[in-house]
Design an enzyme around this catalytic site. Structure first.
Site, PDB file in Angstrom:
ATOM      1  N   LYS A   1       2.765   6.932   4.801  1.00 17.64           N
ATOM      2  CA  LYS A   1       2.049   5.647   4.786  1.00 17.64           C
ATOM      3  C   LYS A   1       1.589   5.244   6.182  1.00 17.64           C
ATOM      4  O   LYS A   1       1.177   4.107   6.390  1.00 17.64           O
ATOM      5  CB  LYS A   1       2.960   4.558   4.209  1.00 17.64           C
ATOM      6  CG  LYS A   1       3.397   4.806   2.770  1.00 17.64           C
ATOM      7  CD  LYS A   1       4.288   3.672   2.273  1.00 17.64           C
ATOM      8  CE  LYS A   1       5.042   4.088   1.021  1.00 17.64           C
ATOM      9  NZ  LYS A   1       6.053   3.103   0.634  1.00 17.64           N
TER      10      LYS A   1
ATOM     11  N   PRO B   1       0.836  -1.211   0.000  1.00 24.32           N
ATOM     12  CA  PRO B   1       0.000   0.000   0.000  1.00 24.32           C
ATOM     13  C   PRO B   1       0.871   1.261   0.000  1.00 24.32           C
ATOM     14  O   PRO B   1       1.819   1.358   0.761  1.00 24.32           O
ATOM     15  CB  PRO B   1      -0.785  -0.097   1.315  1.00 24.32           C
ATOM     16  CG  PRO B   1      -0.607  -1.496   1.797  1.00 24.32           C
ATOM     17  CD  PRO B   1       0.647  -2.016   1.203  1.00 24.32           C
ATOM     18  N   GLU B   2       0.543   2.189  -0.902  1.00 22.59           N
ATOM     19  CA  GLU B   2       1.243   3.464  -0.955  1.00 22.59           C
ATOM     20  C   GLU B   2       0.242   4.551  -0.541  1.00 22.59           C
ATOM     21  O   GLU B   2      -0.864   4.238  -0.100  1.00 22.59           O
ATOM     22  CB  GLU B   2       1.763   3.722  -2.380  1.00 22.59           C
ATOM     23  CG  GLU B   2       2.698   2.617  -2.868  1.00 22.59           C
ATOM     24  CD  GLU B   2       3.210   2.857  -4.288  1.00 22.59           C
ATOM     25  OE1 GLU B   2       3.341   4.027  -4.688  1.00 22.59           O
ATOM     26  OE2 GLU B   2       3.462   1.870  -4.994  1.00 22.59           O
TER      27      GLU B   2
ATOM     28  N   ARG C   1      14.201  -2.233  -7.156  1.00 27.23           N
ATOM     29  CA  ARG C   1      12.767  -2.386  -7.432  1.00 27.23           C
ATOM     30  C   ARG C   1      12.522  -2.466  -8.929  1.00 27.23           C
ATOM     31  O   ARG C   1      13.140  -1.740  -9.713  1.00 27.23           O
ATOM     32  CB  ARG C   1      11.983  -1.185  -6.871  1.00 27.23           C
ATOM     33  CG  ARG C   1      12.306  -0.823  -5.426  1.00 27.23           C
ATOM     34  CD  ARG C   1      11.831  -1.880  -4.449  1.00 27.23           C
ATOM     35  NE  ARG C   1      10.405  -2.157  -4.572  1.00 27.23           N
ATOM     36  CZ  ARG C   1       9.450  -1.444  -3.972  1.00 27.23           C
ATOM     37  NH1 ARG C   1       9.776  -0.414  -3.205  1.00 27.23           N
ATOM     38  NH2 ARG C   1       8.189  -1.761  -4.120  1.00 27.23           N
TER      39      ARG C   1
END
Ligand SMILES: [Zn+2]
Length: 307
Positions: A59, A2-3, A297
């Protein structure tokens, strides 16, 4: 993972459903990595507290708590509730003597915060207490309204703790001005993608929204952050704002385990232009989207549209 848009969606869902409610009792699993404060301390702090606000910082979800008995109608449960009732009665006594003797003691409890970070697979759900208990549930907060807040986290990178005066580094991308944003990257030798992921600079951006913002701004992810011209930074700033706002409006992106407080997935993944589209044609020019690795990433970009 989740961002910002997913965490913001969860925050809004929680805020709509639990502000003003009182936490009656707390159950926590014995899994140690989930709890940054000792579980016993978390339970003691949350039980009897009233939820006054649900905020977001990057976050992190910040749930502001106040003494649940202050200014609220007392509705103590039947004696058969046993320990919880005993605790509440004790709290009532303390609360009353505090009211008489000292307002300062109360001010301390007014700043207590319950912090939740969803990690990779964490979810906060608001359910009726009779709703089926999902596997990997690590916390259940029973509310006076009859609802429950549940924290579910299969991979257990999520964290929760209690504190006061919570702060994190970095600036909020949706609140920062262009100048504040531009200065973050001055003299930085790292790739712009790494800089965007650095939570000490910008809060809340992760892999999906960094790739999507760089595509819309026409900037390659490997470009050195400090080499970006003012005009490019202005485009990037606007792209980030646009992407985040659109994603929030769509309830976030569900690419793996993300769900909102009612267990519903987000819809923004269908609007991704580069993220997860390696080898597929660019929606603007038809060139094959490249997938490379930046800052460890998977990173996606169009070699023609992005310079
Ligand atoms: Zn393209």
């Amino acid at each position: 993972m989740p961002e910002l848009p997913e965490v913001e969606t969860v925050r809004r869902g929680l805020a709509e459903r639990v502000i003003g409610d009182r936490i009656e009792s707390v159950w926590l699993s014995g899994k140690p990595q989930t709890f940054k404060s000792p579980p016993r301390e978390i339970a003691r702090t949350l039980e009897g507290a009233r939820i006054t606000a649900v905020r977001r910082m990057g976050k992190h979800i910040i749930i502001d708590l106040a003494d649940g008995l202050a200014g609220a109608n007392l509705s103590l449960g039947p004696a058969s509730r046993g320990r919880a009732t005993a605790r509440r009665s004790a709290a009532t006594r303390n609360s009353q003597s505090e009211t008489r003797n000292s307002r300062k003691t109360k001010a301390v409890t007014a700043h207590t915060q319950w912090i939740v970070h969803l990690g990779m697979t964490g979810a906060l759900q608001v359910t009726r207490s009779e709703a089926e208990l999902l596997k990997h549930t690590h916390a259940i907060l029973q509310l006076a309204s009859g609802r429950e807040i549940r924290f579910i986290d299969p991979r257990r990178f999520g964290r929760m703790w209690v504190t006061s005066g919570f702060e994190t580094a970095g600036i909020e991308p949706l609140h920062a001005g262009l100048d504040e944003f531009t200065v973050l990257f001055r003299g930085r030798k790292t790739p712009i993608k790494s800089a965007l992921l650095n939570q000490k600079l910008l809060r809340g951006l992760g892999n999906i929204y960094a790739d999507e913002s760089l595509f819309r701004a026409g900037i390659r992810p490997r470009r050195q952050a400090g080499s970006l011209k003012r005009e490019e930074l202005r485009r990037l700033y606007q792209s980030i704002q646009q992407v985040l706002k659109e994603a929030i409006a769509a309830g976030g992106s569900s690419v793996s385990d993300y769900f909102d407080v009612e267990g519903e997935p987000g819809l923004f993944q269908t609007h991704h232009r580069v993220y997860g589209r390696g080898g597929e044609p660019c929606l603007v020019c038809g060139t094959s989207i490249k997938r490379i690795v930046v800052a460890g990433r998977g990173t996606h970009y169009c070699p023609k549209c992005q310079k």
